[in-house]
Motif scaffolding. Structure first.
Motif, PDB file in Angstrom:
ATOM      1  N   UNK A  59       0.836  -1.202   0.000  1.00  0.00           N
ATOM      2  CA  UNK A  59       0.000   0.000   0.000  1.00  0.00           C
ATOM      3  C   UNK A  59       0.876   1.260   0.000  1.00  0.00           C
ATOM      4  N   UNK A  60       1.985   1.212   0.763  1.00  0.00           N
ATOM      5  CA  UNK A  60       2.894   2.361   0.767  1.00  0.00           C
ATOM      6  C   UNK A  60       3.513   2.578  -0.612  1.00  0.00           C
ATOM      7  N   UNK A  61       3.901   1.476  -1.264  1.00  0.00           N
ATOM      8  CA  UNK A  61       4.468   1.592  -2.608  1.00  0.00           C
ATOM      9  C   UNK A  61       3.445   2.189  -3.566  1.00  0.00           C
ATOM     10  N   UNK A  62       2.200   1.708  -3.495  1.00  0.00           N
ATOM     11  CA  UNK A  62       1.155   2.230  -4.372  1.00  0.00           C
ATOM     12  C   UNK A  62       0.930   3.715  -4.130  1.00  0.00           C
ATOM     13  N   UNK A  63       0.934   4.105  -2.838  1.00  0.00           N
ATOM     14  CA  UNK A  63       0.739   5.523  -2.532  1.00  0.00           C
ATOM     15  C   UNK A  63       1.861   6.383  -3.074  1.00  0.00           C
ATOM     16  N   UNK A  64       3.103   5.902  -2.940  1.00  0.00           N
ATOM     17  CA  UNK A  64       4.237   6.669  -3.467  1.00  0.00           C
ATOM     18  C   UNK A  64       4.203   6.744  -4.986  1.00  0.00           C
ATOM     19  N   UNK A  65       3.842   5.634  -5.632  1.00  0.00           N
ATOM     20  CA  UNK A  65       3.772   5.652  -7.091  1.00  0.00           C
ATOM     21  C   UNK A  65       2.669   6.570  -7.591  1.00  0.00           C
ATOM     22  N   UNK A  66       1.571   6.649  -6.820  1.00  0.00           N
ATOM     23  CA  UNK A  66       0.470   7.516  -7.241  1.00  0.00           C
ATOM     24  C   UNK A  66       0.865   8.986  -7.223  1.00  0.00           C
ATOM     25  N   UNK A  88       3.716  10.114  -8.226  1.00  0.00           N
ATOM     26  CA  UNK A  88       4.657  10.398  -9.320  1.00  0.00           C
ATOM     27  C   UNK A  88       3.869  10.832 -10.548  1.00  0.00           C
ATOM     28  N   UNK A  89       4.198  12.001 -11.065  1.00  0.00           N
ATOM     29  CA  UNK A  89       3.534  12.537 -12.248  1.00  0.00           C
ATOM     30  C   UNK A  89       4.580  12.848 -13.309  1.00  0.00           C
ATOM     31  N   UNK A  90       4.106  13.260 -14.480  1.00  0.00           N
ATOM     32  CA  UNK A  90       5.018  13.603 -15.570  1.00  0.00           C
ATOM     33  C   UNK A  90       5.904  14.783 -15.202  1.00  0.00           C
ATOM     34  N   UNK A  91       5.432  15.620 -14.274  1.00  0.00           N
ATOM     35  CA  UNK A  91       6.224  16.778 -13.862  1.00  0.00           C
ATOM     36  C   UNK A  91       7.129  16.477 -12.675  1.00  0.00           C
ATOM     37  N   UNK A  92       7.015  15.267 -12.108  1.00  0.00           N
ATOM     38  CA  UNK A  92       7.804  14.934 -10.919  1.00  0.00           C
ATOM     39  C   UNK A  92       8.334  13.516 -11.052  1.00  0.00           C
ATOM     40  N   UNK A  93       9.117  13.287 -12.096  1.00  0.00           N
ATOM     41  CA  UNK A  93       9.682  11.964 -12.313  1.00  0.00           C
ATOM     42  C   UNK A  93      10.876  11.694 -11.420  1.00  0.00           C
ATOM     43  N   UNK A  94      11.328  12.691 -10.672  1.00  0.00           N
ATOM     44  CA  UNK A  94      12.469  12.493  -9.787  1.00  0.00           C
ATOM     45  C   UNK A  94      12.103  11.816  -8.486  1.00  0.00           C
ATOM     46  N   UNK A  95      10.810  11.653  -8.198  1.00  0.00           N
ATOM     47  CA  UNK A  95      10.380  11.014  -6.953  1.00  0.00           C
ATOM     48  C   UNK A  95      10.641   9.514  -7.021  1.00  0.00           C
ATOM     49  N   UNK A  96      11.090   8.915  -5.907  1.00  0.00           N
ATOM     50  CA  UNK A  96      11.375   7.489  -5.855  1.00  0.00           C
ATOM     51  C   UNK A  96      10.661   6.855  -4.670  1.00  0.00           C
ATOM     52  N   UNK A  97      10.477   5.545  -4.758  1.00  0.00           N
ATOM     53  CA  UNK A  97       9.788   4.799  -3.705  1.00  0.00           C
ATOM     54  C   UNK A  97      10.796   4.407  -2.629  1.00  0.00           C
ATOM     55  N   UNK A  98      10.546   4.756  -1.360  1.00  0.00           N
ATOM     56  CA  UNK A  98      11.480   4.359  -0.287  1.00  0.00           C
ATOM     57  C   UNK A  98      11.559   2.838  -0.177  1.00  0.00           C
ATOM     58  N   UNK A  99      12.757   2.309   0.006  1.00  0.00           N
ATOM     59  CA  UNK A  99      12.947   0.865   0.111  1.00  0.00           C
ATOM     60  C   UNK A  99      12.626   0.394   1.525  1.00  0.00           C
ATOM     61  N   UNK A 100      11.954  -0.758   1.671  1.00  0.00           N
ATOM     62  CA  UNK A 100      11.690  -1.307   3.017  1.00  0.00           C
ATOM     63  C   UNK A 100      12.999  -1.659   3.731  1.00  0.00           C
TER      64      UNK A 100
END
Length: 449
Positions: free
Chosen positions: A184-191, A193-205
């Motif tokens: 769920x955390x991964x899905x929230x982080x991926x949601x 991410x937009x075309x204007x913010x491709x620099x965002x990454x998913x924190x690793x467990x």
């Protein structure tokens, strides 16, 4: 789509865990009830046998009056199998059992005969005993054991079944929920991410498990996506800049001619416009080629004699400088003829622009690899600039001076064609001038995989 397929993973696993536990509990309950019922039947049989031994010993001396035993169910048969006496509840009824055991043995049956025991089941024991006139039989019956044995067993079994199934379902629901929290955390982080913010990454467990591997794969995919998008943005920016230059020149020439149309030199203007159009045509052709290469589109792949292809291109198109060649025979690669021709001509055109007087083309056969070299006797390329020249629209000062109308796409296209063929294109050391080396895998020999 069915309701089951619309259900969440958590819900499906909870239902499956409940079903599995229900099946296990049911199997265990059936086994336990069968065993307990069998034990109850054996216990009742033992009690009947004990009473039968006592009463049989008495009956050997004198046939008892069974009317004095209203609390029991007994029949005594004479040697002819006729009911000699019976307890009040069996008076006038048929024999409880037709089993005929050995004279020195006994038999136990579980019967639900509707004529003898209407609506009831009984455990019946047949016990032979000897008298002076023959072998008599003592038939004794006790209440049968139902399939559920009794409420004292059925109620705990049902309560335990419900509790175990409920605990299994609730536990699975909670455990799966805890396990899926990182998802769920991964899905929230991926949601986010937009075309204007491709620099965002998913924190690793924290733990190095399958989910961490998934997150690392997602982040690598995002890195590639960001790199590809940035490359496309840079490409679009550079392409628009290079397209504006000839368009601006064409507009300026036309506007100057229209300021005094009667005295304008339209022939000179047309020739100037033609140069700009040719440059635009060349640039657009290169852009379309890059677009096809970026999508991985290639022509038909076939076994091609690279020796014949190079020789044909060198003979077909004359050059402004001397072209020497040394071509090994029998060099065959698996590739697209049009693409390889474009690669060779791009290298030859580049060498011709920078050569002082001569170009040397060499084709050699190495183990598993075809090596094509295009060398010129020009100024050469500084080591720190040998990768920069393969960037799109990149042009060195010497190149701009020699060919102001170049697009800066020839070498990038050539390298990308080589890579799509599983090979490489590099600029390497040379005693004088520039040396471009293409390495391509050889075509497999006929009959091999």
């Amino acid at each position: 789509m069915s309701r089951w397929h619309r259900c969440s993973i958590r819900g499906r696993l909870t239902v499956l865990a409940g079903i599995v536990m229900a099946i296990l509990c049911t199997a265990v309950a059936i086994f336990a009830m069968v065993m307990v019922r069998q034990a109850a039947i054996e216990h009742g049989s033992d009690q009947l046998f004990a009473r039968a031994v006592t009463m049989g010993g008495q009956a050997r001396l004198k046939v008892p009056d069974l009317r004095k035993h209203p609390d029991q169910t007994i029949q005594i048969l004479d040697p002819d199998g006729v009911v000699a006496t019976a307890t009040p509840d069996m008076a006038g009824r048929p024999r409880m059992s037709n089993v005929r055991p050995d004279v020195d043995a006994f038999a136990v049956t579980h019967t639900c005969d509707g004529q003898v025991f209407p609506g009831r089941c009984r455990i019946v024991l047949v016990y032979p005993f000897h008298r002076h006139d023959g072998v008599w039989k003592l038939l004794m019956a006790a209440p049968g054991v139902p399939w559920y044995v009794g409420p004292q067993l059925l109620i705990p079994v049902v309560v335990g079944w419900v509790l175990l199934v409920g605990v299994a379902a609730a536990g699975t629901h909670r455990i799966v929920g805890k396990a899926l929290e990182p998802v769920y955390d991964i899905s929230g982080n991926l949601a986010r991410i937009t075309a204007d913010d491709l620099g965002h990454r998913v924190p690793a467990p924290r733990y190095r498990d399958e989910l961490r591997g998934l997150v690392e794969t997602v982040n690598r995919t995002l890195d590639r996506t960001q790199s590809a998008v940035q490359q496309q943005l840079d490409f679009a920016s550079d392409a628009s800049h290079d397209l504006r230059s000839p368009l601006t020149a064409m507009r300026t020439q036309i506007e100057e001619a229209l300021m005094d149309p009667r005295h304008a030199d339209w022939l000179r203007t047309a020739n100037a416009l033609l140069d700009s159009v040719e440059r635009m045509q060349s640039l657009i052709g290169d852009l379309l080629q890059l677009a096809r290469l970026d999508t991985g589109v290639t022509g038909n792949r076939e076994a091609i004699s690279l020796t014949e292809l190079v020789r044909h291109e060198l003979d077909r198109q004359p050059r402004k400088v001397t072209v020497d060649h040394h071509l090994a025979s029998g060099v065959t690669v698996d590739g697209d003829r049009i693409g390889l021709t474009r690669l060779l001509n791009n290298l030859l055109d580049n060498a011709e622009r920078h050569a002082a007087s001569a170009i040397t083309v060499t084709l050699e056969l190495h183990p598993g690899t075809a090596v094509l070299q295009v060398c010129d006797d020009g100024e050469g390329i500084a080591p720190e600039q040998r990768e920069a020249i393969f960037k799109r629209f990149a042009r060195l000062e010497a190149s701009r001076a020699r060919d102001p109308g170049g697009t800066g796409l020839g070498l990038p296209i050539a390298r990308q064609i080589a890579q799509l063929h599983g090979g490489t294109l590099t600029a390497e050391d040379s005693p004088h001038g520039a040396r471009f080396v293409v390495r391509l895998p050889l075509a497999p020999a006929p009959g091999t995989l």
